[in-house]
Design an enzyme around this catalytic site. Structure first.
Site, PDB file in Angstrom:
ATOM      1  N   HIS A 124       0.697  -1.117   0.125  1.00  0.00           N
ATOM      2  CA  HIS A 124       0.095   0.044  -0.132  1.00  0.00           C
ATOM      3  C   HIS A 124       0.704   1.289   0.036  1.00  0.00           C
ATOM      4  O   HIS A 124       0.683   2.168  -0.631  1.00  0.00           O
ATOM      5  CB  HIS A 124      -0.939   0.161   1.263  1.00  0.00           C
ATOM      6  CG  HIS A 124      -2.014  -0.890   1.194  1.00  0.00           C
ATOM      7  ND1 HIS A 124      -2.263  -1.756   2.313  1.00  0.00           N
ATOM      8  CD2 HIS A 124      -2.977  -1.420   0.158  1.00  0.00           C
ATOM      9  CE1 HIS A 124      -3.057  -2.606   2.002  1.00  0.00           C
ATOM     10  NE2 HIS A 124      -3.539  -2.399   1.014  1.00  0.00           N
ATOM     11  N   LYS A 173     -16.821  -7.256   3.949  1.00  0.00           N
ATOM     12  CA  LYS A 173     -15.973  -8.113   4.314  1.00  0.00           C
ATOM     13  C   LYS A 173     -16.191  -8.903   6.034  1.00  0.00           C
ATOM     14  O   LYS A 173     -16.846  -7.936   6.427  1.00  0.00           O
ATOM     15  CB  LYS A 173     -14.549  -7.819   4.045  1.00  0.00           C
ATOM     16  CG  LYS A 173     -14.248  -7.668   2.710  1.00  0.00           C
ATOM     17  CD  LYS A 173     -12.719  -7.158   2.694  1.00  0.00           C
ATOM     18  CE  LYS A 173     -12.349  -6.792   1.255  1.00  0.00           C
ATOM     19  NZ  LYS A 173     -11.144  -6.367   1.027  1.00  0.00           N
ATOM     20  N   ARG A 214      -1.756  -5.970  -8.805  1.00  0.00           N
ATOM     21  CA  ARG A 214      -0.416  -6.879  -8.221  1.00  0.00           C
ATOM     22  C   ARG A 214      -0.422  -8.052  -9.411  1.00  0.00           C
ATOM     23  O   ARG A 214       0.798  -8.280  -9.779  1.00  0.00           O
ATOM     24  CB  ARG A 214      -0.746  -7.380  -7.127  1.00  0.00           C
ATOM     25  CG  ARG A 214      -0.711  -6.384  -5.971  1.00  0.00           C
ATOM     26  CD  ARG A 214      -1.121  -7.230  -4.638  1.00  0.00           C
ATOM     27  NE  ARG A 214      -2.429  -7.755  -4.806  1.00  0.00           N
ATOM     28  CZ  ARG A 214      -3.291  -7.973  -3.667  1.00  0.00           C
ATOM     29  NH1 ARG A 214      -2.896  -7.965  -2.626  1.00  0.00           N
ATOM     30  NH2 ARG A 214      -4.389  -8.195  -3.872  1.00  0.00           N
ATOM     31  N   SER A 254      -3.122  -7.856   2.734  1.00  0.00           N
ATOM     32  CA  SER A 254      -3.558  -7.577   3.876  1.00  0.00           C
ATOM     33  C   SER A 254      -3.916  -8.923   4.743  1.00  0.00           C
ATOM     34  O   SER A 254      -3.556  -9.269   5.998  1.00  0.00           O
ATOM     35  CB  SER A 254      -4.453  -6.575   4.496  1.00  0.00           C
ATOM     36  OG  SER A 254      -4.108  -5.123   3.913  1.00  0.00           O
TER      37      SER A 254
HETATM   38  O1  PNS Z   1      -9.017  -2.929  -0.225  1.00  0.00           O
HETATM   39  P1  PNS Z   1     -10.357  -3.164  -1.006  1.00  0.00           P
HETATM   40  O2  PNS Z   1     -10.987  -4.122   0.075  1.00  0.00           O
HETATM   41  O3  PNS Z   1      -9.944  -4.014  -2.180  1.00  0.00           O
HETATM   42  O4  PNS Z   1     -10.927  -2.010  -1.180  1.00  0.00           O
HETATM   43  C1  PNS Z   1     -12.322  -2.088  -1.928  1.00  0.00           C
HETATM   44  C2  PNS Z   1     -13.012  -0.776  -1.942  1.00  0.00           C
HETATM   45  C3  PNS Z   1     -13.156  -0.157  -0.623  1.00  0.00           C
HETATM   46  C4  PNS Z   1     -12.340   0.369  -3.010  1.00  0.00           C
HETATM   47  C5  PNS Z   1     -14.537  -0.967  -2.565  1.00  0.00           C
HETATM   48  O5  PNS Z   1     -15.096  -2.134  -1.862  1.00  0.00           O
HETATM   49  C6  PNS Z   1     -15.493   0.196  -2.320  1.00  0.00           C
HETATM   50  O6  PNS Z   1     -15.041   1.257  -3.230  1.00  0.00           O
HETATM   51  N1  PNS Z   1     -16.462   0.338  -1.650  1.00  0.00           N
HETATM   52  C7  PNS Z   1     -17.424   1.434  -1.555  1.00  0.00           C
HETATM   53  C8  PNS Z   1     -18.688   1.007  -2.131  1.00  0.00           C
HETATM   54  C9  PNS Z   1     -18.934   1.219  -3.427  1.00  0.00           C
HETATM   55  O7  PNS Z   1     -18.714   2.435  -3.926  1.00  0.00           O
HETATM   56  N2  PNS Z   1     -19.171   0.238  -4.330  1.00  0.00           N
HETATM   57  C10 PNS Z   1     -19.333   0.424  -5.455  1.00  0.00           C
HETATM   58  C11 PNS Z   1     -17.804  -0.102  -6.332  1.00  0.00           C
HETATM   59  S1  PNS Z   1     -18.150  -1.139  -7.532  1.00  0.00           S
END
Ligand code: PNS
Length: 185
Positions: free
Chosen positions: A24, A48, A98, A136
């Site tokens: 990150h 999650k 990645r 993570s």
């Molecule tokens: O680190 P992560 O868990 O891969 O991050 C995922 C994240 C937080 C970027 C994604 O889940 C998100 O943007 N969630 C907010 C809800 C949202 O906007 N959903 C629609 C996106 S397709």
């Protein structure tokens, strides 16, 4: 003649960051070089599994980690990412890729975000090779089983992980290291 640049670019680097890893931080460093301001945004209510670190703990760790960068701040958000982006005036989303396994999930998310907010661009960046396998989820799993993760996370995160000892499953309880989706980082 003095040129004043009015058109500053603000981007968001969103994620769960449970906990922040060197991968990150590598992305943050790369992102901070190409935008004027980068907001590291922690999703508050992720769908999650229960996070190991609270949002406040993750925000505190990230705030400490981004101190060396003059143009990076940390925020938390809830609801749609695109709404948060509009709220803070961001023009781009930064995400890390990645491996090819990340691609499908990231592509879907980028396309959905584009549908919801066509004015917002998603920028993909690759972390340094040495972090391409770091997530993570793996860090937590390996740490739980006594593995050495010191080179893969910032020292302060290692310290906070140690403080969580009571919260992590003891060795030999059959904790599954590999469950979760490719984007579960
Ligand atoms: O680190 P992560 O868990 O891969 O991050 C995922 C994240 C937080 C970027 C994604 O889940 C998100 O943007 N969630 C907010 C809800 C949202 O906007 N959903 C629609 C996106 S397709």
């Amino acid at each position: 003649m003095l040129l004043v640049r009015m058109n500053t670019v603000k981007a968001i680097y969103p994620g769960t960051f449970d906990p922040p890893t060197n991968g990150h931080l590598d992305l943050i460093e790369r992102g901070a070089k190409i935008v004027d301001h980068l907001v590291v945004a922690i999703l508050r209510n992720s769908s999650k599994a229960e996070p190991l670190f609270t949002t406040a703990e993750r925000a505190a760790m990230l705030t400490e980690c981004v101190k060396p960068f003059g143009n990076v701040s940390v925020a938390t958000f809830d609801g749609l990412l695109v709404d948060f982006a509009r709220q803070v005036g961001a023009r781009a989303l930064l995400r890390g890729i990645r491996a090819i396994s990340d691609y499908e999930y990231e592509f879907q998310m980028a396309m959905m975000n584009r549908k919801l907010a066509p004015e917002l661009e998603t920028i993909f960046m690759m972390p340094a090779e040495k972090y391409t396998y770091v997530s993570s989820r793996l860090i937590k799993g390996v740490y739980r089983l006594g593995g050495d993760v010191a080179e893969l996370i910032p020292p302060l995160v290692l310290e906070r992980l140690a403080n969580k000892r009571g919260a992590v499953a003891p060795e030999g309880t059959g904790v599954d290291l590999v469950e979760g989706s490719p984007g579960d980082d």
